[in-house]
Design a protein around this motif. Structure first.
Motif, PDB file in Angstrom:
ATOM      1  N   ILE A 235       0.835  -1.202   0.000  1.00 54.83           N
ATOM      2  CA  ILE A 235       0.000   0.000   0.000  1.00 54.83           C
ATOM      3  C   ILE A 235       0.874   1.257   0.000  1.00 54.83           C
ATOM      4  O   ILE A 235       0.580   2.234  -0.704  1.00 54.83           O
ATOM      5  N   ARG A 236       1.950   1.263   0.762  1.00 56.41           N
ATOM      6  CA  ARG A 236       2.871   2.403   0.752  1.00 56.41           C
ATOM      7  C   ARG A 236       3.428   2.628  -0.659  1.00 56.41           C
ATOM      8  O   ARG A 236       3.517   3.764  -1.126  1.00 56.41           O
ATOM      9  N   TRP A 237       3.811   1.539  -1.310  1.00 55.04           N
ATOM     10  CA  TRP A 237       4.332   1.620  -2.682  1.00 55.04           C
ATOM     11  C   TRP A 237       3.298   2.216  -3.622  1.00 55.04           C
ATOM     12  O   TRP A 237       3.600   3.099  -4.433  1.00 55.04           O
ATOM     13  N   LEU A 238       2.066   1.764  -3.518  1.00 51.00           N
ATOM     14  CA  LEU A 238       1.013   2.246  -4.400  1.00 51.00           C
ATOM     15  C   LEU A 238       0.723   3.735  -4.190  1.00 51.00           C
ATOM     16  O   LEU A 238       0.449   4.466  -5.149  1.00 51.00           O
ATOM     17  N   ILE A 239       0.789   4.186  -2.947  1.00 52.42           N
ATOM     18  CA  ILE A 239       0.440   5.571  -2.644  1.00 52.42           C
ATOM     19  C   ILE A 239       1.605   6.526  -2.899  1.00 52.42           C
ATOM     20  O   ILE A 239       1.425   7.616  -3.436  1.00 52.42           O
ATOM     21  N   GLU A 240       2.817   6.105  -2.526  1.00 54.76           N
ATOM     22  CA  GLU A 240       3.941   7.031  -2.538  1.00 54.76           C
ATOM     23  C   GLU A 240       4.825   6.954  -3.776  1.00 54.76           C
ATOM     24  O   GLU A 240       5.515   7.930  -4.094  1.00 54.76           O
ATOM     25  N   SER A 241       4.834   5.835  -4.476  1.00 58.90           N
ATOM     26  CA  SER A 241       5.774   5.680  -5.581  1.00 58.90           C
ATOM     27  C   SER A 241       5.359   6.496  -6.806  1.00 58.90           C
ATOM     28  O   SER A 241       4.167   6.666  -7.088  1.00 58.90           O
ATOM     29  N   ASP A 242       6.345   6.966  -7.548  1.00 57.33           N
ATOM     30  CA  ASP A 242       6.112   7.653  -8.815  1.00 57.33           C
ATOM     31  C   ASP A 242       6.358   6.739 -10.010  1.00 57.33           C
ATOM     32  O   ASP A 242       6.409   7.206 -11.152  1.00 57.33           O
ATOM     33  N   GLU A 243       6.512   5.447  -9.765  1.00 58.87           N
ATOM     34  CA  GLU A 243       6.753   4.509 -10.859  1.00 58.87           C
ATOM     35  C   GLU A 243       5.553   4.447 -11.800  1.00 58.87           C
ATOM     36  O   GLU A 243       4.405   4.436 -11.340  1.00 58.87           O
ATOM     37  N   PRO A 244       5.795   4.359 -13.105  1.00 55.43           N
ATOM     38  CA  PRO A 244       4.684   4.174 -14.048  1.00 55.43           C
ATOM     39  C   PRO A 244       3.874   2.918 -13.766  1.00 55.43           C
ATOM     40  O   PRO A 244       2.690   2.853 -14.108  1.00 55.43           O
ATOM     41  N   LEU A 245       4.483   1.923 -13.113  1.00 57.67           N
ATOM     42  CA  LEU A 245       3.783   0.669 -12.818  1.00 57.67           C
ATOM     43  C   LEU A 245       2.567   0.875 -11.917  1.00 57.67           C
ATOM     44  O   LEU A 245       1.621   0.099 -11.965  1.00 57.67           O
ATOM     45  N   VAL A 246       2.594   1.903 -11.090  1.00 58.10           N
ATOM     46  CA  VAL A 246       1.482   2.115 -10.151  1.00 58.10           C
ATOM     47  C   VAL A 246       0.672   3.367 -10.478  1.00 58.10           C
ATOM     48  O   VAL A 246      -0.354   3.612  -9.835  1.00 58.10           O
ATOM     49  N   GLU A 247       1.104   4.139 -11.440  1.00 59.18           N
ATOM     50  CA  GLU A 247       0.362   5.349 -11.797  1.00 59.18           C
ATOM     51  C   GLU A 247      -1.042   4.978 -12.266  1.00 59.18           C
ATOM     52  O   GLU A 247      -1.228   4.165 -13.158  1.00 59.18           O
ATOM     53  N   GLY A 248      -2.039   5.598 -11.667  1.00 64.70           N
ATOM     54  CA  GLY A 248      -3.417   5.356 -12.067  1.00 64.70           C
ATOM     55  C   GLY A 248      -4.104   4.211 -11.358  1.00 64.70           C
ATOM     56  O   GLY A 248      -5.300   3.997 -11.560  1.00 64.70           O
TER      57      GLY A 248
END
Length: 319
Positions: A255-268
């Motif tokens: 969940i931290r990765w999904l909220i805080e990361s700027d990776e294109p993998l989680v964008e959107g």
């Protein structure tokens, strides 16, 4: 032949047993959530399909992703009396997805505040696991085949019921073991992918087959992104480590990765889906509630142009 029989059995299960389960068990399972007093589960529109930027290597057309969409989402209907009646019937006979709407949480701290309101013990478990040396991160399934096998055969029964793998699973059934050190690979499509996350403990000299990896995988989760939905599937922890909060640590890290990361993998990514309220026993439902999940209706949004493709949902990190 075996695969055909399995597919046929699953089809019967999904089309007959699950509707009955939703009708009988659904209302009781959602009664302990805030939404029960607000008229029922909230509805969130999802956009799972391919978009122009997916490219030829996009994996949405694989059957597993389409089956998830069909199993957990409802189609948009019109405003006529018949449409409304059909919509009510579909809701009563459909599984109730357990999900997290990430748009509700501007930061990881906001998400942890919800977790703390639902359980005073979850966050301390996460901190304890971290102090014990457990670390959550992505990994290649081929690099830890034997550890995954050990996890899946460590218990005869779990919250969802008996574990058939305890008796029948072989290491080669998990995946092809790597013959040399292997790391996870970047998916070809940022909008439709499958990644594995795991919890590790340092262990110098630990091997997988003939490959020395120097750490032991004690819990894992397979993540499947389907447009703006992230589906938790195939998640499990070793019986000897479950009491140390490894699954809470893993979930919190994702969940931290999904909220805080700027990776294109989680964008959107907007919705995190973990099965249905009707699945498993009360213990599993309690774990989901304490982890921030809630009953939700996922509405399959039509594309603006009438095609199956739809734009990315708004990035919650944007202004």
């Amino acid at each position: 032949m075996a695969n055909r029989l399995k597919a046929a059995a699953l089809a019967v299960y999904h089309t007959t047993y699950e509707p009955a389960l939703a009708l009988v068990l659904g209302p009781r399972r959602i009664s302990g959530f805030e939404c029960a007093a607000a008229g029922g589960p909230p509805e969130v529109a999802i956009h799972p399909h391919r978009v122009a930027g997916c490219g030829p290597a996009c994996g949405f057309d694989q059957g597993e992703r389409r089956r998830v969409v069909a199993r957990y989402s409802l189609k948009t209907r019109g405003d006529g009396a018949l449409d409304r009646a059909l919509g009510r019937a579909a809701r009563r006979l459909s599984l109730t997805p357990m999900a997290i709407d990430l748009d509700r949480f501007p930061s990881h701290t906001d998400f942890q505040a919800l977790v703390k309101r639902r359980s005073s013990r979850t966050l301390p478990k996460i901190r304890k696991a971290a102090k014990m040396g457990y670390v959550a991160e992505r990994f290649s399934v081929h690099a830890h085949v034997y550890d995954i096998h050990a996890v899946r055969t460590s218990m005869r029964s779990r919250a969802a019921g008996p574990v058939l793998d305890y008796w029948f699973l072989k290491p080669e059934d998990v995946a092809k073991p790597a013959g040399r050190p292997a790391t996870w690979r970047m998916p070809k499509c940022p909008r439709h992918w499958t990644l594995w996350w795991g919890v590790f403990l340092p262990e110098p000299g630990h091997v997988q087959g003939k490959v020395q990896v120097d750490r032991r995988l004690v819990a894992y989760m397979k993540l499947m992104r389907i447009g703006d939905v992230l589906h938790y599937t195939d998640l499990m922890g070793h019986g000897e480590h479950l009491g140390h909060g490894v699954m809470n640590l893993l979930h919190d890290a994702i969940i931290r990765w999904l909220i805080e990361s700027d990776e294109p993998l989680v964008e959107g990514v907007r919705v995190v889906l973990y099965g249905a309220a009707e699945h498993g026993g009360e213990g599993l439902l309690t774990w989901k509630k304490r982890a921030g999940f809630e009953p939700m209706r996922l509405i399959l949004a039509p594309a603006p142009d009438g095609k199956t493709d739809a734009p990315l949902s708004r990035d919650r990190r944007a202004g």
